[in-house]
Design a protein around this motif. Structure first.
Motif, mmCIF file in Angstrom:
data_model
loop_
_atom_site.group_PDB
_atom_site.id
_atom_site.type_symbol
_atom_site.label_atom_id
_atom_site.label_comp_id
_atom_site.label_asym_id
_atom_site.label_seq_id
_atom_site.Cartn_x
_atom_site.Cartn_y
_atom_site.Cartn_z
ATOM 1 N N ILE A 22 0.402 -1.462 0.001
ATOM 2 C CA ILE A 22 0.388 -0.370 -0.239
ATOM 3 C C ILE A 22 0.797 1.443 0.354
ATOM 4 O O ILE A 22 0.358 2.494 -0.694
ATOM 5 C CB ILE A 22 -1.038 -0.566 0.749
ATOM 6 N N ALA A 23 1.800 1.250 0.996
ATOM 7 C CA ALA A 23 2.856 3.026 1.084
ATOM 8 C C ALA A 23 4.082 2.305 -0.200
ATOM 9 O O ALA A 23 4.098 3.585 -0.729
ATOM 10 C CB ALA A 23 3.939 2.204 2.156
ATOM 11 N N GLY A 24 3.421 1.359 -0.451
ATOM 12 C CA GLY A 24 4.538 1.335 -1.953
ATOM 13 C C GLY A 24 3.797 2.233 -3.168
ATOM 14 O O GLY A 24 4.514 2.531 -4.100
ATOM 15 N N LEU A 25 2.415 1.218 -3.338
ATOM 16 C CA LEU A 25 1.525 2.088 -4.842
ATOM 17 C C LEU A 25 1.417 3.292 -4.538
ATOM 18 O O LEU A 25 1.562 4.263 -5.965
ATOM 19 C CB LEU A 25 0.396 1.238 -4.286
ATOM 20 N N ILE A 49 7.209 7.922 -22.358
ATOM 21 C CA ILE A 49 7.412 6.474 -22.683
ATOM 22 C C ILE A 49 8.894 6.528 -22.760
ATOM 23 O O ILE A 49 9.535 5.131 -22.254
ATOM 24 C CB ILE A 49 6.745 6.452 -23.948
ATOM 25 N N ALA A 50 9.385 7.383 -23.451
ATOM 26 C CA ALA A 50 10.867 7.425 -23.191
ATOM 27 C C ALA A 50 11.616 7.124 -21.562
ATOM 28 O O ALA A 50 12.087 6.462 -21.598
ATOM 29 C CB ALA A 50 11.270 8.462 -23.673
ATOM 30 N N LEU A 51 10.828 7.711 -20.650
ATOM 31 C CA LEU A 51 10.844 8.208 -19.228
ATOM 32 C C LEU A 51 10.960 6.620 -18.790
ATOM 33 O O LEU A 51 12.075 6.357 -18.013
ATOM 34 C CB LEU A 51 10.781 8.662 -18.149
ATOM 35 N N TYR A 52 9.826 6.000 -18.843
ATOM 36 C CA TYR A 52 9.592 4.471 -18.640
ATOM 37 C C TYR A 52 11.052 3.493 -19.226
ATOM 38 O O TYR A 52 11.321 2.198 -18.905
ATOM 39 C CB TYR A 52 8.814 3.941 -18.387
ATOM 40 N N GLN A 53 11.108 4.018 -20.671
ATOM 41 C CA GLN A 53 11.559 2.855 -21.296
ATOM 42 C C GLN A 53 13.033 2.893 -20.398
ATOM 43 O O GLN A 53 13.946 2.288 -20.661
ATOM 44 C CB GLN A 53 11.737 2.929 -22.528
ATOM 45 N N TYR A 54 13.348 4.438 -20.044
ATOM 46 C CA TYR A 54 14.757 4.639 -19.458
ATOM 47 C C TYR A 54 15.287 3.507 -18.628
ATOM 48 O O TYR A 54 15.676 3.147 -17.577
ATOM 49 C CB TYR A 54 15.034 5.449 -19.410
ATOM 50 N N ILE A 55 13.652 3.710 -17.798
ATOM 51 C CA ILE A 55 13.585 2.715 -16.140
ATOM 52 C C ILE A 55 13.512 1.206 -16.642
ATOM 53 O O ILE A 55 14.250 0.545 -15.439
ATOM 54 C CB ILE A 55 12.091 3.107 -15.831
ATOM 55 N N ALA A 56 13.331 0.575 -17.796
ATOM 56 C CA ALA A 56 13.112 -0.182 -17.792
ATOM 57 C C ALA A 56 14.627 -1.410 -18.786
ATOM 58 O O ALA A 56 15.312 -2.219 -18.473
ATOM 59 C CB ALA A 56 12.384 -0.924 -19.509
ATOM 60 N N LEU A 74 6.733 -2.433 -18.934
ATOM 61 C CA LEU A 74 7.866 -2.815 -17.914
ATOM 62 C C LEU A 74 9.228 -1.858 -16.488
ATOM 63 O O LEU A 74 8.850 -1.919 -15.971
ATOM 64 C CB LEU A 74 8.809 -3.138 -19.129
ATOM 65 N N GLY A 75 9.131 -0.626 -17.295
ATOM 66 C CA GLY A 75 9.365 0.155 -16.863
ATOM 67 C C GLY A 75 8.401 0.600 -15.867
ATOM 68 O O GLY A 75 8.879 0.776 -14.637
ATOM 69 N N VAL A 76 7.427 1.114 -16.136
ATOM 70 C CA VAL A 76 5.933 0.991 -14.903
ATOM 71 C C VAL A 76 6.229 0.285 -13.403
ATOM 72 O O VAL A 76 6.320 0.803 -12.452
ATOM 73 C CB VAL A 76 5.121 1.440 -15.387
ATOM 74 N N LEU A 77 6.533 -0.632 -14.627
ATOM 75 C CA LEU A 77 6.420 -2.263 -13.295
ATOM 76 C C LEU A 77 7.708 -1.840 -12.536
ATOM 77 O O LEU A 77 7.344 -1.958 -10.776
ATOM 78 C CB LEU A 77 6.086 -3.334 -13.786
ATOM 79 N N PHE A 78 8.456 -1.948 -12.870
ATOM 80 C CA PHE A 78 9.757 -1.871 -12.020
ATOM 81 C C PHE A 78 10.175 -0.182 -10.815
ATOM 82 O O PHE A 78 10.087 -1.005 -9.727
ATOM 83 C CB PHE A 78 10.483 -1.848 -12.612
ATOM 84 N N SER A 83 9.176 0.988 -5.634
ATOM 85 C CA SER A 83 8.627 1.867 -5.108
ATOM 86 C C SER A 83 8.596 0.953 -3.073
ATOM 87 O O SER A 83 8.284 1.434 -2.507
ATOM 88 C CB SER A 83 7.808 2.676 -5.514
ATOM 89 N N ILE A 84 8.135 0.240 -3.421
ATOM 90 C CA ILE A 84 7.116 -2.091 -2.867
ATOM 91 C C ILE A 84 8.271 -1.822 -1.787
ATOM 92 O O ILE A 84 8.623 -1.963 -0.597
ATOM 93 C CB ILE A 84 5.808 -2.532 -3.353
ATOM 94 N N VAL A 85 9.463 -1.911 -2.278
ATOM 95 C CA VAL A 85 11.131 -1.935 -1.697
ATOM 96 C C VAL A 85 11.569 -0.895 -1.195
ATOM 97 O O VAL A 85 11.798 -1.701 0.406
ATOM 98 C CB VAL A 85 12.145 -3.347 -3.077
ATOM 99 N N ILE A 86 11.204 0.149 -1.383
ATOM 100 C CA ILE A 86 11.941 0.765 -0.478
ATOM 101 C C ILE A 86 10.710 1.435 0.125
ATOM 102 O O ILE A 86 11.717 1.553 1.463
ATOM 103 C CB ILE A 86 12.271 2.931 -1.896
ATOM 104 N N ALA A 87 9.512 1.496 0.542
ATOM 105 C CA ALA A 87 8.456 1.417 1.309
ATOM 106 C C ALA A 87 8.752 0.179 1.920
ATOM 107 O O ALA A 87 8.471 -0.038 3.699
ATOM 108 C CB ALA A 87 7.238 0.771 0.875
#
Length: 167
Positions: A22-25, A49-56, A74-78, A83-87
């Motif tokens: 919940i906190a990560g989301l 799109i480019a921003l999330y591709q960069y994350i991917a 996939l970048g959005v998922l990452f 965020s969930i791990v950080i939380a």
């Protein structure tokens, strides 16, 4: 000693996972709206799109930029997984360190700065992302403030609120 400092934040594994997700989301979505959409896209002119591709590209390398919307998703998922791990790391830390529970807000601000350092000095350099030019001083300040306020302060507020509502 305050009640927040003396009671555990998590009662069992399920409550830890639930609170982390919940906190990560929440912090992930706040980061998407404030930093990705408003700062990077609207003010900076960077395509989402480019921003999330960069994350991917952290996992896929340069090929992420040829993957279209699929690698952007996939970048959005990452982004949300990070965020969930950080939380989760913050919640575990707050549960085990009474001083952090007593001083959630200052501790969460420091944690947000730590997240910035870890992501920019360890995670990104060790990933397959292509190097970016060094940010200007104002860009660097905005990046640090994003991490301190969204990943730090907002997370601290969420954890404090959760601790106050748990019996």
């Amino acid at each position: 000693m305050s009640t927040l400092a003396s009671t555990p934040l998590i009662n069992n594994r399920n409550s830890f996972l639930r609170l982390s997700v919940i906190a990560g989301l929440i912090i992930g979505t706040a980061d998407v709206i404030i930093y990705h959409w408003f700062v990077q896209n609207i003010l900076g002119g960077v395509s989402l799109i480019a921003l999330y591709q960069y994350i991917a590209s952290g996992a896929l390398g340069e090929s992420a930029f040829a993957g279209g919307i699929a690698t952007a998703l996939l970048g959005v998922l990452f982004h949300y997984l990070f965020s969930i791990v950080i939380a989760g790391v913050f919640i575990l830390s707050a549960d085990r360190i009474p001083l952090l529970r007593r001083h959630v807000i200052p501790g969460s601000l420091l944690y947000g700065f730590g997240v910035f350092i870890v992501m920019n000095m360890i995670v990104t350099p060790l990933s397959a992302t292509p190097p970016l030019p060094a940010p200007t001083t104002p860009e660097l300040i905005v990046q640090i403030m994003d991490h301190v306020l969204v990943f730090g302060l907002l997370l601290g507020i969420l954890v404090r609120r959760s601790a106050n509502t748990n019996p």
